[in-house]
Scaffold this motif. Structure first.
Motif, PDB file in Angstrom:
ATOM      1  N   PRO A 183      -4.016  -3.930  -4.833  1.00 43.27           N
ATOM      2  CA  PRO A 183      -5.239  -3.687  -4.060  1.00 43.27           C
ATOM      3  C   PRO A 183      -5.096  -4.193  -2.633  1.00 43.27           C
ATOM      4  O   PRO A 183      -4.447  -5.223  -2.391  1.00 43.27           O
ATOM      5  N   LEU A 184      -5.695  -3.504  -1.702  1.00 43.31           N
ATOM      6  CA  LEU A 184      -5.618  -3.913  -0.300  1.00 43.31           C
ATOM      7  C   LEU A 184      -6.104  -5.344  -0.122  1.00 43.31           C
ATOM      8  O   LEU A 184      -5.501  -6.126   0.627  1.00 43.31           O
ATOM      9  N   ALA A 185      -7.205  -5.705  -0.778  1.00 41.93           N
ATOM     10  CA  ALA A 185      -7.742  -7.062  -0.632  1.00 41.93           C
ATOM     11  C   ALA A 185      -6.724  -8.109  -1.067  1.00 41.93           C
ATOM     12  O   ALA A 185      -6.616  -9.177  -0.450  1.00 41.93           O
ATOM     13  N   GLU A 186      -5.976  -7.832  -2.111  1.00 37.08           N
ATOM     14  CA  GLU A 186      -4.956  -8.782  -2.573  1.00 37.08           C
ATOM     15  C   GLU A 186      -3.831  -8.914  -1.557  1.00 37.08           C
ATOM     16  O   GLU A 186      -3.384 -10.028  -1.249  1.00 37.08           O
ATOM     17  N   LEU A 187      -3.389  -7.799  -1.028  1.00 35.12           N
ATOM     18  CA  LEU A 187      -2.313  -7.854  -0.034  1.00 35.12           C
ATOM     19  C   LEU A 187      -2.743  -8.664   1.181  1.00 35.12           C
ATOM     20  O   LEU A 187      -1.998  -9.534   1.672  1.00 35.12           O
ATOM     21  N   LEU A 188      -3.966  -8.406   1.675  1.00 38.41           N
ATOM     22  CA  LEU A 188      -4.444  -9.114   2.866  1.00 38.41           C
ATOM     23  C   LEU A 188      -4.686 -10.590   2.579  1.00 38.41           C
ATOM     24  O   LEU A 188      -4.470 -11.441   3.450  1.00 38.41           O
ATOM     25  N   ALA A 189      -5.140 -10.916   1.370  1.00 38.74           N
ATOM     26  CA  ALA A 189      -5.351 -12.324   1.018  1.00 38.74           C
ATOM     27  C   ALA A 189      -4.019 -13.063   0.992  1.00 38.74           C
ATOM     28  O   ALA A 189      -3.922 -14.206   1.467  1.00 38.74           O
ATOM     29  N   ARG A 190      -2.994 -12.453   0.450  1.00 38.32           N
ATOM     30  CA  ARG A 190      -1.663 -13.066   0.440  1.00 38.32           C
ATOM     31  C   ARG A 190      -1.146 -13.241   1.863  1.00 38.32           C
ATOM     32  O   ARG A 190      -0.565 -14.270   2.207  1.00 38.32           O
ATOM     33  N   HIS A 191      -1.360 -12.228   2.687  1.00 41.81           N
ATOM     34  CA  HIS A 191      -0.902 -12.301   4.074  1.00 41.81           C
ATOM     35  C   HIS A 191      -1.620 -13.429   4.819  1.00 41.81           C
ATOM     36  O   HIS A 191      -0.991 -14.223   5.537  1.00 41.81           O
ATOM     37  N   ARG A 192      -2.935 -13.515   4.648  1.00 42.69           N
ATOM     38  CA  ARG A 192      -3.704 -14.547   5.352  1.00 42.69           C
ATOM     39  C   ARG A 192      -3.295 -15.949   4.911  1.00 42.69           C
ATOM     40  O   ARG A 192      -3.281 -16.892   5.722  1.00 42.69           O
ATOM     41  N   ALA A 193      -2.948 -16.101   3.636  1.00 45.37           N
ATOM     42  CA  ALA A 193      -2.561 -17.407   3.098  1.00 45.37           C
ATOM     43  C   ALA A 193      -1.108 -17.763   3.392  1.00 45.37           C
ATOM     44  O   ALA A 193      -0.663 -18.861   3.049  1.00 45.37           O
ATOM     45  N   LEU A 216       5.348  -5.328  -1.274  1.00 50.31           N
ATOM     46  CA  LEU A 216       3.999  -4.914  -1.662  1.00 50.31           C
ATOM     47  C   LEU A 216       3.552  -3.710  -0.826  1.00 50.31           C
ATOM     48  O   LEU A 216       3.985  -3.537   0.312  1.00 50.31           O
ATOM     49  N   ALA A 217       2.678  -2.909  -1.402  1.00 52.58           N
ATOM     50  CA  ALA A 217       2.121  -1.765  -0.685  1.00 52.58           C
ATOM     51  C   ALA A 217       0.686  -1.560  -1.124  1.00 52.58           C
ATOM     52  O   ALA A 217       0.296  -1.938  -2.232  1.00 52.58           O
ATOM     53  N   ALA A 218      -0.109  -0.980  -0.242  1.00 52.20           N
ATOM     54  CA  ALA A 218      -1.504  -0.660  -0.545  1.00 52.20           C
ATOM     55  C   ALA A 218      -1.808   0.735  -0.034  1.00 52.20           C
ATOM     56  O   ALA A 218      -1.211   1.204   0.944  1.00 52.20           O
ATOM     57  N   ILE A 219      -2.758   1.398  -0.690  1.00 52.06           N
ATOM     58  CA  ILE A 219      -3.140   2.767  -0.367  1.00 52.06           C
ATOM     59  C   ILE A 219      -4.564   2.768   0.182  1.00 52.06           C
ATOM     60  O   ILE A 219      -5.463   2.174  -0.417  1.00 52.06           O
ATOM     61  N   THR A 220      -4.761   3.423   1.317  1.00 51.70           N
ATOM     62  CA  THR A 220      -6.102   3.533   1.890  1.00 51.70           C
ATOM     63  C   THR A 220      -6.388   4.978   2.294  1.00 51.70           C
ATOM     64  O   THR A 220      -5.472   5.754   2.593  1.00 51.70           O
ATOM     65  N   PHE A 221      -7.683   5.306   2.306  1.00 52.32           N
ATOM     66  CA  PHE A 221      -8.152   6.620   2.753  1.00 52.32           C
ATOM     67  C   PHE A 221      -9.296   6.391   3.742  1.00 52.32           C
ATOM     68  O   PHE A 221     -10.245   5.671   3.432  1.00 52.32           O
TER      69      PHE A 221
END
Length: 303
Positions: free
Chosen positions: A73-83, A90-95
């Motif tokens: 999930p995008l939120a998980e990727l961004l949370a890992r990045h912020r921390a 890792l990859a995330a899909i957005t529309f």
């Protein structure tokens, strides 16, 4: 396919066969966020053609990248990045925009492949029954918008002003795949596991509107979407990929993350309000996406 396209396809195929993109991706330790817009049954026949991806190509692209990346999930990727945690592989899909075609054609593919995704919703478009301005203008000219940069510069990408300056005849009825999804449809998709994010109220270029208007777009989008979708993510996709220092700072003040269309992988040093995504259009083959997704070249932003 013309000669230039054939040569490019051959170059991408050769690069993939060397396995170089996969080695580079592993070495760089970066993540990848894909930015799609709409998904339709076959090659787009209406609107801005670069935004409407045939569902078969979507499946082929995601199946290829799933061999190299782990989709989260995008939120998980961004949370890992912020921390400051590892995001390698890792990859995330957005529309972007909240097209109905995404819910009709992309969501079934995502479910079959077991992949999460996020849709960035234009809050003011939830009750729309007409196409977005960019599709209406492109439809009248064979699939591309004439004077696109002029509309973004002089009219700040504001649909009402653009259509007033360049009115379009109603023309043939539009397939619902090209129209915005309703709130009810998005609620059903959210219940089924799709995440929703912010894409402003009316989709202007935030770098070209006043600070008051900018704040109204940010605050209003959050309020309107929270009223209908309590689990909406505090993540903003910048309309047209346009962001500057003032916009980035305003997004940070609201406590939002921000994703761009810079066309590069996500690196550890990227600011939380300037997280890059890769625009993916219908002309990008799985080979091309694998190469570009490894950071070997970039692709520009769209609506």
């Amino acid at each position: 396919m013309n000669l230039r396209g054939a040569l490019a396809a051959a170059a991408y195929r050769a690069a993939v066969l060397t396995t170089l993109p996969r080695w580079i991706q592993r070495w760089r330790g970066a993540a990848l966020i894909l930015s799609y817009h709409n998904v339709v049954p076959t090659a787009a026949s209406r609107g801005e053609r670069s935004l409407h991806l045939p569902v078969a190509r979507l499946r082929a692209q995601l199946e290829r990248l799933a061999q190299t990346f782990r989709f989260v999930p995008l939120a998980e990727l961004l949370a890992r990045h912020r921390a400051g945690r590892a995001i390698r592989g890792l990859a995330a899909i957005t529309f972007d925009d909240g097209y109905r075609g995404v819910l009709r054609h992309a969501v079934p593919v995502l479910r079959q492949l077991g992949l999460p995704a996020t849709v960035f919703v234009i809050a003011g478009a939830l009750e729309r029954t007409e196409p977005f301005w960019w599709d209406r203008l492109a439809d009248a000219t064979g699939g591309e918008i004439p004077d696109r940069e002029r509309w973004l510069a002089e009219f700040a990408g504001e649909g009402a002003r653009i259509l007033a300056a360049q009115p379009q005849p109603s023309g043939a009825p539009w397939s619902e795949d090209y129209l915005p999804a309703s709130a009810g449809e998005l609620i059903a998709a959210e219940t089924a596991g799709l995440s929703l994010g912010l894409h402003t109220v009316t989709h202007p270029d935030l770098t070209r509107v006043s600070s008051v208007r900018r704040d109204e777009e940010l605050r209003g989008c959050w309020r309107l979407l929270r009223e209908r979708f309590p689990a909406v993510l505090p993540i903003l996709a910048y309309p047209y990929g346009k962001v500057d220092g003032a916009v980035s700072a305003a997004v940070a003040e609201y406590g939002f993350a921000g994703v761009t269309l810079a066309g590069t992988p996500v690196a550890r040093g990227d600011l939380p309000t300037l997280i890059p995504r890769l625009f993916v259009g219908p002309g990008m083959s799985p080979d091309a996406l694998e190469v570009v997704g490894a950071g070997l070249g970039t692709r520009g932003s769209r609506a």
